[in-house]
Design an enzyme around this catalytic site. Structure first.
Site, PDB file in Angstrom:
ATOM      1  CB  SER A 259      -0.886   0.013   1.238  1.00  0.00           C
ATOM      2  OG  SER A 259      -0.092   0.350   2.353  1.00  0.00           O
ATOM      3  CE  LYS A 260      -2.575   7.153   0.508  1.00  0.00           C
ATOM      4  NZ  LYS A 260      -3.268   8.263  -0.140  1.00  0.00           N
ATOM      5  NE  ARG A 261      -1.010   6.796   4.745  1.00  0.00           N
ATOM      6  CZ  ARG A 261      -0.767   8.079   4.526  1.00  0.00           C
ATOM      7  NH1 ARG A 261       0.439   8.575   4.664  1.00  0.00           N
ATOM      8  NH2 ARG A 261      -1.737   8.887   4.151  1.00  0.00           N
ATOM      9  CE1 TYR A 271       1.106   5.902  -5.252  1.00  0.00           C
ATOM     10  CE2 TYR A 271       2.345   6.895  -3.469  1.00  0.00           C
ATOM     11  CZ  TYR A 271       1.173   6.351  -3.955  1.00  0.00           C
ATOM     12  OH  TYR A 271       0.094   6.243  -3.139  1.00  0.00           O
TER      13      TYR A 271
END
Ligand code: GLU
Length: 502
Positions: A259-261, A271
């Site tokens: 996930s982005k976290r 990203y």
């Protein structure tokens, strides 16, 4: 004719999982001499994030992924942005209504919440569908006159898909093989919202059909929607495209989706390029800004969930296109390995044209106010690149070529210094004065002569000298560094070092 598409929603930055979906579509299109289309799915106005579309375009361009049709390129099947196609969706939803495959539903969101709560209080889950649609407020259950009245007075409503009576739906996935579900578990999904916009399900299918998409290659999160999608195709009497759902990219420990976290928490990017959240102003790091070459990033990413059928790892875009086959895409999730990711960049850094590396190194140096010639940068980069994974790390690793070390490492001094170290340095100062020309070969000769004559331990001696020149006991061949920095600077560094060893 193979026609595939990448259909991101501009709801934020593109996660590397999304980039990989685009990449596999690209491989597949090129391998099969087909067309690759970029469509923007922006019908959900509430989730629209400004800057996301530009971010997506920039990320894909950085990766070298090219499209044949799409926003900013055009093509026979445009427009390619869904918000520019709303008239088309209205036309097609009317077809479904006429066919009796879709119906108007008049509950407000509040009413639906109320109904949902009632179900929950009885320990049941609410699903608008086959079993209860006739007890709810819609054009199937209400008398025609009332429906007409509600529509004429523009009473807020949505349009739902009418899932056909309980039947077994068989869908085929090129990666997952055959999947069977009973339509009873599928709810009557909203196809058209009260704001006059289609939902993803309708717009996606209408567009895939009108854009003549032959293969839908997308993330696994869409697999649960596949039976519904197949039913919608059938309701239109349209040919169903082939489907391939790609496995998730997992966290390094394999526990759950990356996930982005995770990126920030574990110290790596998730990203492709960096992103600043327009609302919170929070900045998320990107592979590009972390110093990755796009070729290394793309190569690494492609192998998360696919392999060429042999043990090749370092592959160019052309080689991957040539080798790509959907049957080699894995069924299970692929763990992201940040160490392996760095390794890919390391390999690409070693293979890269040294002139390019040198120019990049030169640019990095100038950011810290060190200006060097291209020749100097070539010389140092060639010597040092095998020790680093990223060009920017050359700056820290090779700084001693360009700057006198700020301090000498006390640990190294403790380890290598002897009672004689200061005296050795004083002797060497005298010897160095006479070395002409001051080149690596002559320096080695002089130092080795001294070593033999005095019968001192090579390890202690050379490290004493090295600590003065480099600042610590590491680095490439010592005389090479001394030649590079020149006689005067060598003398200065040794003179300064004496006091440390005294
Ligand atoms: N807009 C969808 C997404 O961003 C596309 C899914 C699909 O490819 O069908 O995930």
């Amino acid at each position: 004719m193979v026609r595939v598409r990448f259909a991101p929603s501009p709801t934020g930055p593109l996660h590397i999982g999304g980039v990989r979906t685009a990449l596999y579509n690209y491989f597949f299109a090129r391998k099969n001499k087909g067309k690759f289309i970029l469509r923007i799915e922006d019908t959900d106005q509430s989730r629209y994030v400004s800057g996301a579309e530009e971010y997506i375009l920039e990320s894909l361009a950085w990766c070298g992924i090219q499209f044949d049709e799409g926003i900013n390129i055009g093509g026979e099947y445009g427009p390619y942005r869904q918000s520019d196609r709303t008239g088309i969706y209205r036309e097609y939803i009317n077809i479904l209504i006429q066919k009796g495959a879709a119906y108007y539903a008049f509950e407000t969101p509040d009413e639906l919440n109320q109904i949902r709560k009632e179900y929950e209080s009885r320990g049941e889950t609410f699903q608008y569908g086959i079993n209860n649609r006739m007890n709810l407020k819609n054009s199937l259950s209400l008398p025609a006159s009332e429906v007409k009245k509600l529509l004429d007075t523009s009473h807020p409503h949505v349009i739902r898909f009418k899932v056909p009576e309980a039947k077994e739906v068989t869908v085929n996935d090129l990666i997952r093989d055959e999947i069977k579900v009973n339509s009873i578990i599928i709810d009557d999904k909203v196809l058209f919202k009260s704001d006059g916009m289609p939902t993803y399900h309708l717009a996606n299918i209408v567009d895939d059909h009108l854009m003549k998409i032959s293969h839908v290659i997308r993330g696994e999160e869409w697999l649960p929607s596949l039976p519904l999608h197949v039913l919608i195709y059938q309701a239109f009497d349209w040919e169903v495209p082939e489907f391939a759902h790609l496995p998730l990219i997992l966290r390094p420990d394999g526990k759950g989706k990356l996930s982005k976290r995770d990126g920030d928490r574990l110290g790596f990017s998730v990203y492709p390029i960096s992103w600043q959240d327009p609302k919170t102003k929070e900045i998320y790091r990107g592979f590009r800004e972390d110093g990755y070459y796009s070729e290394a990033f793309v190569n690494m990413l492609a192998l998360l969930g696919w392999n060429p059928g042999d043990d090749r790892e370092i592959m160019s875009m052309e080689e991957m296109i040539e080798a790509f086959d959907l049957k080699d895409v894995h069924k299970s999730g692929a763990r992201f390995d940040p160490i392996k990711a760095r390794w890919f960049n390391h390999v690409y850094l070693q293979k890269r044209d040294i002139k390019l590396v040198a120019q990049e190194f030169k640019d990095e140096l100038s950011k810290v106010n060190i200006n060097v010639t291209l020749e100097e940068a070539v010389f140092v980069a060639e010597l040092m690149r095998e020790r680093v994974d990223f060009v920017k790390d050359l700056v820290t690793e090779a700084i001693f070529f360009f700057k006198t070390p700020e301090t000498l490492d006390p640990k190294a001094i403790k380890k290598w210094g002897t009672d004689n170290s200061a005296q050795w340095l004083k002797d060497i100062l005298l010897i160095i004065n006479d070395i002409e020309p001051f080149d690596s070969e002559k320096i080695d000769e002089a130092l080795n002569n001294y070593l033999k004559e005095k019968n001192v331990k090579a390890g202690n001696f050379f490290n004493t000298l090295r600590i003065c020149i480099v600042g610590t006991s590491k680095g490439p061949h010592l005389s090479t560094i001394m030649q590079f920095i020149g006689k005067q600077e060598t003398i200065n560094r040794i003179e300064r070092g004496i006091s440390y060893f005294e």
